[in-house]
Design an enzyme around this catalytic site. Structure first.
Site, PDB file in Angstrom:
ATOM      1  CB  CYS A  78     -69.056  23.754 -19.170  1.00 46.54           C
ATOM      2  SG  CYS A  78     -68.933  25.484 -18.663  1.00 46.54           S
ATOM      3  CG  HIS A 115     -70.808  22.027 -15.193  1.00 46.41           C
ATOM      4  ND1 HIS A 115     -69.563  21.519 -15.485  1.00 46.41           N
ATOM      5  CD2 HIS A 115     -70.722  23.382 -15.358  1.00 46.41           C
ATOM      6  CE1 HIS A 115     -68.740  22.512 -15.789  1.00 46.41           C
ATOM      7  NE2 HIS A 115     -69.418  23.646 -15.721  1.00 46.41           N
ATOM      8  CD  GLU A 144     -70.208  17.998 -14.813  1.00 42.68           C
ATOM      9  OE1 GLU A 144     -69.330  18.875 -14.701  1.00 42.68           O
ATOM     10  OE2 GLU A 144     -70.968  17.931 -15.805  1.00 42.68           O
TER      11      GLU A 144
END
Length: 547
Positions: A381, A507, A509
């Site tokens: 990001c 993102h 993750e």
């Protein structure tokens, strides 16, 4: 009819209710049940989107674009089921909906709107709506028993037992058994008071999860059993986990919590298949090496602000069967003079997401170090946006290049507002949020890592790479390797001339799991190991450090 498990907490906050719910969810899923999880947050905020990371940790984003509590990240990582807006209930959402219905004028038919039954009915309706297609729905009630803001939620889950029948509800209470070093004893009195407080609102726990620093003695168990009106086998010992959180489901299963819950719910006992989870733990606990990674951000004294990133890095280590040392680097301290000190011994650099201009120049300097020294780089990001700024300044020669977020008067705004964001004044829930598709460039590193040209990832941002500078960035050697399906938004960048330099506007993750590492993190750790092999002076021996 779905069954319900309600997890409450007592004595102190942060006691491990979320990990308890997540671990139990894993154990029930591996018994073949369809599982759902809900986190109830009694704060008045509508969601976690505008809360300071220092107060609340990271904001976890679901596929449908909900900004939620970080416990939903634990749920998804453990249970590997996608959650949604209904998976996070807050006081703000409940009261907002009740007030909306009252203002519409026809829902309550002229009644005086009250906490009971209207607020509690709204809570129950949301829980039931989410649980409708599940076998078992686990609901964690945030805060501690006795908190004034949590009372409507406790009353709602008390009523729900009557609504759906006693055999369809299980109450689990997580509490603290403190150790007093002055007398060398574990003390049960806080737990006794906590259970009494829970009973005052009409709830008696079926299972007690006792958080403790030391094993519970036989006498302690007898005392808890007597004063909490529970059989000894319904008391689950939760010793502080000094190793991985992913061990906790196994410890709880050894004490029979899965069978205890299904017995209370009248489901009988099913065989448990933890083969996949055990294989993951074997890779975690028996690494073949170690590697050091730097995470460069501005909340480095608060690891919860980057919880999902930290876990995703570890997942990448599990996939490569190595232990990862994460070196948390405060970006405000990274300068031309200090960059070697902070990054000279690492085999990978990661810049996570974030907002605001504090520490930005340190992040840009760290990215330049990774690019020029052939150190693997992964940007997330803001980590993509700062990589574009660094490349524009130092490769394309665009002096003063910046993001409009940090410098509204920059001569080269290489990062600008998304079109739909430019005139937004109401900040809550208005970013580009949730899962969006992305098309990867054929033959790119991104495509090789994903094994596909079409992907979907979760977003949380207001800014984008300016299309006005695309040609200059590409001419300088930057590959815009991922775009939105229409081609109008840059979603991923990479440097083909670099061993591993890749960044995403999204993102990744949020979609990484311990037993299924995200491709970007798996590839990042693999590249870091390759870099370490070529630079043996950077090798780290974690076992020696621990000894």
């Amino acid at each position: 009819m779905p069954k319900y498990v309600f997890v409450t907490g007592g004595v102190v906050s942060g006691i491990g209710k979320g990990i308890t719910a997540a671990s139990l969810g894993r154990l029930l899923k591996d018994r073949g049940y369809r599982i759902g999880l809900i986190k109830v947050d009694p704060y008045i905020n509508v969601d976690a989107g505008l809360m300071n990371p220092f107060q609340h940790g990271e904001v976890y984003v679901t596929d449908d674009g909900s900004e939620t509590d970080l416990d939903l990240g634990h749920y998804e990582r453990f249970v590997d089921e996608p959650l949604c807006e209904l998976s996070n209930i807050t006081t703000g959402k409940i009261y907002g909906e009740v007030i909306r219905k009252e203002r519409d004028g026809d829902y309550y038919l002229g009644q005086t709107v009250q906490v009971i039954p209207h607020i509690t009915d709204e809570i129950k309706d949301r829980i039931k709506a989410y649980a409708a297609d599940k076998d078992i729905c686990l609901v964690e009630i945030g805060g501690t028993v006795g908190d004034i803001e949590g009372l409507p939620f406790l009353e709602a889950i008390r009523q729900l037992r009557t609504d759906v029948g006693a055999g369809n509800v299980c109450y689990i209470h997580v509490t603290l058994i403190p150790w007093l070093p002055t007398v060398g004893e574990l003390k049960t009195k806080p737990t006794q008071h906590s259970v009494q407080e829970l009973r005052r609102v009409g709830i008696s726990p079926d299972i007690l999860v006792a958080r403790t620093s030391y094993p519970l003695t036989v006498d302690i168990r007898k005392k808890l059993s007597l004063f909490c009106d529970l059989p000894p086998n319904a008391i689950i010992e939760a010793i502080d986990a000094h190793d991985s959180l992913y061990e906790i489901p196994m410890r709880m299963e050894e004490q029979g919590i899965g069978d205890l819950v299904t017995d209370v719910l009248g489901l009988g006992r099913r065989p448990l298949n933890l083969t996949g989870w055990r294989e993951m733990l074997d890779r975690l606990n028996n690494p073949t090496g170690s590697v050091r990674i730097a995470m460069v951000g501005k909340y480095m004294n608060l690891h919860d602000a980057y919880l999902s990133v930290t876990e995703a890095i570890r997942h990448g280590g599990i996939a490569n069967r190595v232990q990862v040392e994460i070196k948390y680097v405060d970006s405000e301290k990274v300068t031309d003079q200090t960059v070697d000190e902070y990054l000279g011994d690492v085999c990978g650099v990661l810049v996570p997401g974030g907002f605001g201009d504090r520490g930005i120049e340190g992040k840009i300097r760290a990215i330049r170090y990774a690019r020029e020294n052939q150190v693997p780089y992964l940007g997330l990001c803001l980590g993509l946006q700062t990589a574009v700024i660094e490349f524009a300044r130092n490769v394309c020669g665009l002096e003063g290049a910046n993001s409009k977020e940090f410098d509204d008067l920059t001569p080269h705004p290489v990062v600008i507002y998304l079109k739909e964001q430019e005139y937004v004044t109401r900040l809550g829930g208005t970013m580009r949020l949730g899962a969006y598709p992305c098309i990867l460039k054929a033959g790119s590193l991104a495509e090789r890592l994903y094994g596909s040209r079409e992907i979907s990832e979760r977003h949380r941002h207001r800014y984008e790479v300016s299309n006005a500078y695309r040609d200059q960035l590409v001419a300088g050697g930057l590959s815009l390797c991922g775009t939105s399906p229409e081609g109008d938004l840059v979603e991923m960048i990479e440097l083909p001339s670099h061993p591993f330099f890749i960044a995403s506007q999204f993102h990744p993750e949020f979609k990484s799991r311990p037993n299924r590492a995200h491709p970007l993190f798996r590839g990042f750790i693999e590249a870091a190991l390759t870099h370490q092999a070529a630079n043996p002076h950077k090798a780290c021996d974690l076992s020696a450090q621990e000894a």
